[in-house]
Design a protein around this motif. Structure first.
Motif, PDB file in Angstrom:
ATOM      1  N   ILE A 184     -10.096  -1.689  10.414  1.00 42.03           N
ATOM      2  CA  ILE A 184      -9.437  -2.995  10.372  1.00 42.03           C
ATOM      3  C   ILE A 184     -10.001  -3.939  11.434  1.00 42.03           C
ATOM      4  CG2 ILE A 184      -7.573  -2.332  11.954  1.00 42.03           C
ATOM      5  CD1 ILE A 184      -7.084  -4.468   8.792  1.00 42.03           C
ATOM      6  N   ASP A 185     -10.572  -3.371  12.504  1.00 41.14           N
ATOM      7  CA  ASP A 185     -11.128  -4.212  13.569  1.00 41.14           C
ATOM      8  C   ASP A 185     -12.394  -4.934  13.135  1.00 41.14           C
ATOM      9  OD1 ASP A 185     -12.091  -1.483  13.526  1.00 41.14           O
ATOM     10  OD2 ASP A 185     -13.333  -2.008  15.259  1.00 41.14           O
ATOM     11  N   LYS A 186     -13.031  -4.455  12.060  1.00 44.86           N
ATOM     12  CA  LYS A 186     -14.288  -5.079  11.625  1.00 44.86           C
ATOM     13  C   LYS A 186     -14.067  -6.423  10.915  1.00 44.86           C
ATOM     14  CE  LYS A 186     -16.473  -1.450  13.120  1.00 44.86           C
ATOM     15  NZ  LYS A 186     -15.334  -0.621  13.524  1.00 44.86           N
ATOM     16  N   ILE A 187     -12.814  -6.763  10.629  1.00 46.12           N
ATOM     17  CA  ILE A 187     -12.545  -8.071  10.006  1.00 46.12           C
ATOM     18  C   ILE A 187     -11.907  -9.021  11.010  1.00 46.12           C
ATOM     19  CG2 ILE A 187     -12.332  -7.117   7.683  1.00 46.12           C
ATOM     20  CD1 ILE A 187      -9.275  -7.383   7.993  1.00 46.12           C
ATOM     21  N   ALA A 188     -12.116  -8.738  12.310  1.00 46.79           N
ATOM     22  CA  ALA A 188     -11.590  -9.629  13.350  1.00 46.79           C
ATOM     23  C   ALA A 188     -12.316 -10.963  13.296  1.00 46.79           C
ATOM     24  CB  ALA A 188     -11.747  -8.984  14.722  1.00 46.79           C
ATOM     25  N   ARG A 189     -11.646 -11.989  13.761  1.00 46.26           N
ATOM     26  CA  ARG A 189     -12.239 -13.326  13.812  1.00 46.26           C
ATOM     27  C   ARG A 189     -13.456 -13.303  14.720  1.00 46.26           C
ATOM     28  NH1 ARG A 189      -8.241 -17.716  16.057  1.00 46.26           N
ATOM     29  NH2 ARG A 189      -7.250 -17.463  14.014  1.00 46.26           N
ATOM     30  N   LYS A 190     -14.558 -13.879  14.234  1.00 48.03           N
ATOM     31  CA  LYS A 190     -15.811 -13.828  14.987  1.00 48.03           C
ATOM     32  C   LYS A 190     -15.860 -14.845  16.126  1.00 48.03           C
ATOM     33  CE  LYS A 190     -17.410 -10.722  12.152  1.00 48.03           C
ATOM     34  NZ  LYS A 190     -16.250 -10.609  11.269  1.00 48.03           N
ATOM     35  N   ILE A 234      -4.322  -5.482 -13.716  1.00 54.99           N
ATOM     36  CA  ILE A 234      -3.092  -4.703 -13.614  1.00 54.99           C
ATOM     37  C   ILE A 234      -2.220  -5.333 -12.542  1.00 54.99           C
ATOM     38  CG2 ILE A 234      -2.095  -2.443 -13.105  1.00 54.99           C
ATOM     39  CD1 ILE A 234      -4.710  -1.176 -14.014  1.00 54.99           C
ATOM     40  N   ALA A 235      -1.019  -5.737 -12.907  1.00 55.58           N
ATOM     41  CA  ALA A 235      -0.101  -6.358 -11.950  1.00 55.58           C
ATOM     42  C   ALA A 235       0.579  -5.278 -11.114  1.00 55.58           C
ATOM     43  CB  ALA A 235       0.940  -7.199 -12.680  1.00 55.58           C
ATOM     44  N   VAL A 236       0.472  -5.391  -9.780  1.00 53.12           N
ATOM     45  CA  VAL A 236       1.051  -4.413  -8.862  1.00 53.12           C
ATOM     46  C   VAL A 236       1.902  -5.147  -7.833  1.00 53.12           C
ATOM     47  CG1 VAL A 236       0.573  -2.621  -7.146  1.00 53.12           C
ATOM     48  CG2 VAL A 236      -0.897  -2.840  -9.161  1.00 53.12           C
ATOM     49  N   ASP A 237       3.140  -4.668  -7.641  1.00 53.50           N
ATOM     50  CA  ASP A 237       4.035  -5.228  -6.636  1.00 53.50           C
ATOM     51  C   ASP A 237       3.885  -4.408  -5.352  1.00 53.50           C
ATOM     52  OD1 ASP A 237       6.003  -6.350  -5.144  1.00 53.50           O
ATOM     53  OD2 ASP A 237       7.618  -6.072  -6.606  1.00 53.50           O
ATOM     54  N   THR A 238       3.492  -5.055  -4.262  1.00 58.62           N
ATOM     55  CA  THR A 238       3.215  -4.338  -3.007  1.00 58.62           C
ATOM     56  C   THR A 238       4.424  -4.284  -2.077  1.00 58.62           C
ATOM     57  OG1 THR A 238       2.430  -6.322  -1.854  1.00 58.62           O
ATOM     58  CG2 THR A 238       0.814  -5.084  -3.153  1.00 58.62           C
ATOM     59  N   LYS A 239       5.578  -4.669  -2.572  1.00 62.35           N
ATOM     60  CA  LYS A 239       6.774  -4.720  -1.721  1.00 62.35           C
ATOM     61  C   LYS A 239       7.095  -3.370  -1.093  1.00 62.35           C
ATOM     62  CE  LYS A 239      11.734  -5.700  -1.905  1.00 62.35           C
ATOM     63  NZ  LYS A 239      12.870  -6.070  -2.764  1.00 62.35           N
ATOM     64  N   ASN A 240       6.922  -2.289  -1.853  1.00 62.09           N
ATOM     65  CA  ASN A 240       7.283  -0.954  -1.370  1.00 62.09           C
ATOM     66  C   ASN A 240       6.072  -0.096  -1.011  1.00 62.09           C
ATOM     67  OD1 ASN A 240      10.083  -1.278  -1.579  1.00 62.09           O
ATOM     68  ND2 ASN A 240      10.037  -0.844  -3.760  1.00 62.09           N
ATOM     69  N   ILE A 241       4.906  -0.709  -0.889  1.00 59.70           N
ATOM     70  CA  ILE A 241       3.707   0.030  -0.477  1.00 59.70           C
ATOM     71  C   ILE A 241       3.603  -0.025   1.041  1.00 59.70           C
ATOM     72  CG2 ILE A 241       1.190   0.142  -0.595  1.00 59.70           C
ATOM     73  CD1 ILE A 241       1.310  -1.025  -3.370  1.00 59.70           C
ATOM     74  N   LEU A 242       3.495   1.148   1.673  1.00 58.68           N
ATOM     75  CA  LEU A 242       3.359   1.213   3.126  1.00 58.68           C
ATOM     76  C   LEU A 242       1.882   1.133   3.501  1.00 58.68           C
ATOM     77  CD1 LEU A 242       4.729   1.755   5.906  1.00 58.68           C
ATOM     78  CD2 LEU A 242       4.249   4.178   5.523  1.00 58.68           C
ATOM     79  N   PHE A 243       1.561   0.242   4.428  1.00 56.51           N
ATOM     80  CA  PHE A 243       0.180   0.056   4.867  1.00 56.51           C
ATOM     81  C   PHE A 243       0.031   0.591   6.293  1.00 56.51           C
ATOM     82  CE2 PHE A 243       0.566  -3.032   1.475  1.00 56.51           C
ATOM     83  CZ  PHE A 243      -0.649  -2.921   0.819  1.00 56.51           C
ATOM     84  N   ILE A 244      -0.961   1.458   6.479  1.00 57.06           N
ATOM     85  CA  ILE A 244      -1.303   1.990   7.799  1.00 57.06           C
ATOM     86  C   ILE A 244      -2.738   1.567   8.088  1.00 57.06           C
ATOM     87  CG2 ILE A 244      -1.550   4.054   9.215  1.00 57.06           C
ATOM     88  CD1 ILE A 244       0.377   5.459   7.267  1.00 57.06           C
ATOM     89  N   CYS A 245      -2.940   0.867   9.192  1.00 55.31           N
ATOM     90  CA  CYS A 245      -4.276   0.363   9.528  1.00 55.31           C
ATOM     91  C   CYS A 245      -4.799   1.087  10.763  1.00 55.31           C
ATOM     92  CB  CYS A 245      -4.235  -1.143   9.794  1.00 55.31           C
ATOM     93  SG  CYS A 245      -3.621  -2.116   8.403  1.00 55.31           S
ATOM     94  N   GLY A 246      -6.100   1.272  10.816  1.00 52.91           N
ATOM     95  CA  GLY A 246      -6.722   1.927  11.961  1.00 52.91           C
ATOM     96  C   GLY A 246      -8.039   1.271  12.319  1.00 52.91           C
ATOM     97  N   GLY A 247      -8.346   1.249  13.601  1.00 48.85           N
ATOM     98  CA  GLY A 247      -9.603   0.649  14.033  1.00 48.85           C
ATOM     99  C   GLY A 247      -9.945   1.061  15.454  1.00 48.85           C
ATOM    100  N   ALA A 248     -11.232   1.064  15.771  1.00 46.81           N
ATOM    101  CA  ALA A 248     -11.681   1.441  17.114  1.00 46.81           C
ATOM    102  C   ALA A 248     -11.479   0.315  18.113  1.00 46.81           C
ATOM    103  CB  ALA A 248     -13.156   1.857  17.074  1.00 46.81           C
ATOM    104  N   PHE A 249     -11.592  -0.931  17.660  1.00 43.25           N
ATOM    105  CA  PHE A 249     -11.440  -2.109  18.526  1.00 43.25           C
ATOM    106  C   PHE A 249     -12.291  -1.946  19.781  1.00 43.25           C
ATOM    107  CE2 PHE A 249      -7.752  -2.301  15.815  1.00 43.25           C
ATOM    108  CZ  PHE A 249      -7.588  -3.667  15.566  1.00 43.25           C
ATOM    109  N   GLU A 250     -13.570  -1.732  19.551  1.00 41.01           N
ATOM    110  CA  GLU A 250     -14.519  -1.516  20.645  1.00 41.01           C
ATOM    111  C   GLU A 250     -14.525  -2.717  21.589  1.00 41.01           C
ATOM    112  OE1 GLU A 250     -17.013   0.764  22.803  1.00 41.01           O
ATOM    113  OE2 GLU A 250     -16.207   1.374  20.853  1.00 41.01           O
TER     114      GLU A 250
END
Length: 410
Positions: A184-190, A234-250
């Protein structure tokens, strides 16, 4: 022609018995195998829509408790107790949200997680391990391939394609699954100034992720990639989807150090404490550090649970080599065992491998690289040979690393 007149005819498509693989006769009608399969698919889709929001099959009594989830993770991942607790509680709370009755007047919000830690500390391994235990669909996706709509790369919605594939495109199941977004850290603002240039794989992707993390109905391309007008969505409702993000954040330690500058320097802190804090800055990570690194405030707010993975010390790396069920040493012993060879590794050799991993600052992944470099010649020459035993010593390991010019990694 006479033969066809005596054949059974499908009451749905009108084909004769000789034109299909199987014809199933009924009391007043017949059906061929193609029409039967099509009818089964239509019935499945209809029942999915009918029970779209039915979570009654979630039984908390059969679900693993947070302690049981952590105990399972302990079998495969060494250390990182704090991150394991956060992860275990989040997953268990996700089950409780799914089991919550529709008539309950208190709506429990989901708590998406973000894990921060150096490379090789076990972020992706934690996700892969917990996926084996869960009773809900789980998908691991990579944020580095994402770009804004209209640019080369993948659309943000393609993150959910992997989740759909994990549950055989059962939308109702996918809508209560868990997605681990790696890197997730690779999409940080440049840049701190968003108007300097078009950041199509940075801030633009973060803004696109907002609706997924918060919860909304999105159109997902079934095969991933880019969306186009002719493609079935395919229509998908993300209301009940749990998101876990990880990154090194060097490099985030520098942001943390700047914020803590007034606390770690001064007469009130002894030298030992200052050194300890400098070596463990990642444990003091806070949301404002993520903002300084390049994540936009909106996405930080949608990832309310922040936890960190600590750098692995020598003792942890030593345990990683031998203790987990999928330990590196166990894997190589099994590989040699398949060829009828008994592999023995001296303790001095294990200590040498750990010392080199610390020296090269490669984390747990470095252990695998070092062992692979040491063992490659033996694994090449011994299968099919006469020798049925192999002892790995410290001197042998040192000589193989020297031959491979491994010191270049320092």
């Amino acid at each position: 022609m006479a033969k066809k007149q005596n054949e059974l005819v499908c009451s749905f498509c009108g084909r004769h018995e000789s034109e299909v693989e199987l014809m199933m006769p009924g009391y007043t009608a017949n059906i061929c195998n193609d029409c039967a399969e099509h009818a089964a698919q239509l019935a499945k889709e209809y029942l999915q829509k009918l029970h779209h929001n039915d979570n009654s099959d979630i039984d908390l009594k059969s679900m693993p408790t947070p302690r049981e989830i952590k105990d399972y993770l302990d079998q495969y991942v060494i250390g990182q107790d704090e991150a394991k607790k956060y992860l275990s509680v989040a997953v268990y709370n996700h089950y409780k949200r799914l089991a919550q009755g529709k008539d309950d007047d208190v709506e429990v919000e989901k708590s998406n997680i973000i894990m921060v830690g150096p490379t090789g500390t076990g972020k992706t391994l934690l996700a892969k391990t917990i996926a084996r235990l869960l009773k809900v669909p789980f998908a691991i996706v990579d944020a580095t391939v994402l770009t804004e709509a209209g640019y080369v790369g993948e659309d943000i919605e393609s993150l959910l394609t992997r989740l759909l594939q994990a549950c055989d495109y059962d939308v109702a199941q996918a809508e209560r699954g868990i997605v681990f977004i790696d890197e997730i850290d690779k999409i940080a603002r440049k840049s701190d100034n968003p108007s300097i240039t078009r950041d199509v794989s940075g801030e633009g992707v973060q803004q696109g992720l907002l609706k997924l993390l918060e919860g909304s109905i999105v159109n997902v391309p079934p095969n991933g990639g880019r969306k186009h007008p002719e493609q079935r969505m395919i229509a998908v409702d993300t209301k009940n989807i749990l998101f876990i993000c990880g990154g090194a954040f060097e490099g985030i330690e520098r942001k943390i150090a700047l914020r803590l500058n007034t606390h770690v320097v001064g007469y009130g802190n002894d030298a030992a404490r200052r050194n300890y804090q400098r070596d463990n800055l990642i444990r003091f990570v806070a949301p404002q550090d993520l903002k300084s690194f390049g994540l936009i405030p909106e996405i930080i707010g949608r990832l309310p649970v922040l936890t960190n993975l600590e750098p692995l010390d020598r003792a942890a790396l030593r345990r990683i080599l031998t203790e987990p069920k999928n330990a590196i040493v166990r894997q190589y012993i099994k590989l040699f065992e398949i060829d009828g060879i008994k592999l023995t590794i001296d303790d001095d050799a294990l200590d040498f491998i750990v010392d080199k991993a610390i020296e090269y600052k490669l984390g747990a992944r470095g252990l695998r690289s070092i062992v692979e470099t040491i063992m490659i010649d033996a694994m090449y020459s011994m299968p099919g040979g006469k020798a049925k035993k192999f002892v790995l010593t410290k001197d042998y390991a040192a000589s193989k690393l020297e031959q491979a010019n491994f010191d270049i990694l320092k």
